[in-house]
Design an enzyme around this catalytic site. Structure first.
Site, PDB file in Angstrom:
ATOM      1  CD  GLU A 108      -2.791  -1.314   2.393  1.00 41.95           C
ATOM      2  OE1 GLU A 108      -2.641  -0.489   3.325  1.00 41.95           O
ATOM      3  OE2 GLU A 108      -3.632  -2.225   2.432  1.00 41.95           O
ATOM      4  CG  ASN A 154      -0.834  -6.920  -1.240  1.00 41.01           C
ATOM      5  OD1 ASN A 154      -1.460  -7.572  -2.069  1.00 41.01           O
ATOM      6  ND2 ASN A 154      -1.325  -6.627  -0.044  1.00 41.01           N
ATOM      7  CG  HIS A 190     -10.144  -4.960   0.485  1.00 36.12           C
ATOM      8  ND1 HIS A 190     -10.314  -6.105   1.227  1.00 36.12           N
ATOM      9  CD2 HIS A 190      -8.888  -4.518   0.761  1.00 36.12           C
ATOM     10  CE1 HIS A 190      -9.219  -6.348   1.921  1.00 36.12           C
ATOM     11  NE2 HIS A 190      -8.332  -5.408   1.643  1.00 36.12           N
ATOM     12  CD  GLU A 219      -6.348  -8.296   2.611  1.00 34.13           C
ATOM     13  OE1 GLU A 219      -7.332  -8.085   3.353  1.00 34.13           O
ATOM     14  OE2 GLU A 219      -5.365  -7.552   2.555  1.00 34.13           O
ATOM     15  CG  ASP A 221     -13.142  -7.821   1.629  1.00 34.01           C
ATOM     16  OD1 ASP A 221     -13.627  -6.710   1.337  1.00 34.01           O
ATOM     17  OD2 ASP A 221     -11.932  -7.986   1.892  1.00 34.01           O
TER      18      ASP A 221
END
Length: 242
Positions: A108, A154, A190, A219, A221
């Protein structure tokens, strides 16, 4: 959780072939004091993975969050800060060389508009390198510590084509052209009920893989609106479709 929740551990071992520490390998957790490393939680996870023939992915070496108080509260020169980060990467990656197959080296580092985030590593005080050079240096140090590990940048919000993914792509293309040891880009995925289009995500993934890099979904979601703590049936159906 692995020691105190046997049902969880059994399900994890039975249903999954890879594990990744959520917080245990972040700077503040694994390097709580300047001369002290806390390897026990990661050692436990790596041992568990070995016992159950699972791969281990490492997260993360360089991030603006969850850094130790001694680090963020210290009065370091750029050269001293660079030495701290070099020691951290060399120690952590070196300890798990051959056992952790991939690392999110830098996490990030970009804002949503494609500019570099202001962080202790970059400019407050920073390690004395301009632009993405501090990211490059972290990758080179990680590669020195374990030449076999796959090394990833990432980030979130860069799944489709946008200002952030353009900046990440430009960095990755530059790194590849100059032989910087980067192996892939991690996309956090995300998502919301109105994510980037599949076509936009596909185009972004294609341009990354066309560089010879991997893409990993690190990840996944899909956030939903909730009322009184519950999502309605229509929102759940949208989530399932996505």
């Amino acid at each position: 959780a692995l020691k105190n929740e046997p049902a969880y551990a059994q399900t994890l071992a039975r249903e999954f072939n890879q594990v990744e520490p959520e917080n245990a390998a972040k700077f503040g957790s694994i390097h709580p004091q300047q001369e002290t490393y806390n390897f026990d939680p990661v050692d436990t996870l790596v041992s568990f993975a070995g016992e159950h023939h699972m791969a281990v992915r490492g997260h993360t070496l360089v991030w603006h969050n969850q850094n130790a108080a001694w680090l963020t509260g210290g009065n370091f020169t750029p050269a001293h800060l660079a030495g701290i980060l070099h020691d951290h990467i060399r120690t952590v990656v070196g300890r798990y060389a051959g056992r952790i197959y991939a690392w999110d080296v830098v996490n990030e580092a970009f804002n949503q508009d494609g500019t570099l985030r202001k962080t202790i590593w970059f400019d407050t005080p920073g390690i004395g390198l301009e632009g993405t050079a501090y990211i490059e240096q972290a990758f080179r140090w990680a590669h020195e510590a374990d030449p076999r590990a796959l090394l990833f940048y990432n980030d979130y919000g860069a799944e489709g084509i946008n200002a952030k993914s353009d900046a990440i792509y430009a960095m990755a293309r530059d790194f590849k052209s100059r032989g910087v040891p980067i192996n892939g880009i991690g996309l956090q995925m995300h998502l919301t009920a109105n994510p980037a289009s599949v076509e936009s995500m596909e185009a972004n993934i294609r341009r990354i893989t066309d560089l010879g890099l991997q893409v990993q979904y690190t990840e996944l979601d899909v956030r939903l609106p909730v009322e009184s703590g519950r999502a309605n049936d229509d929102s759940l159906a949208t989530q399932a479709r996505i």
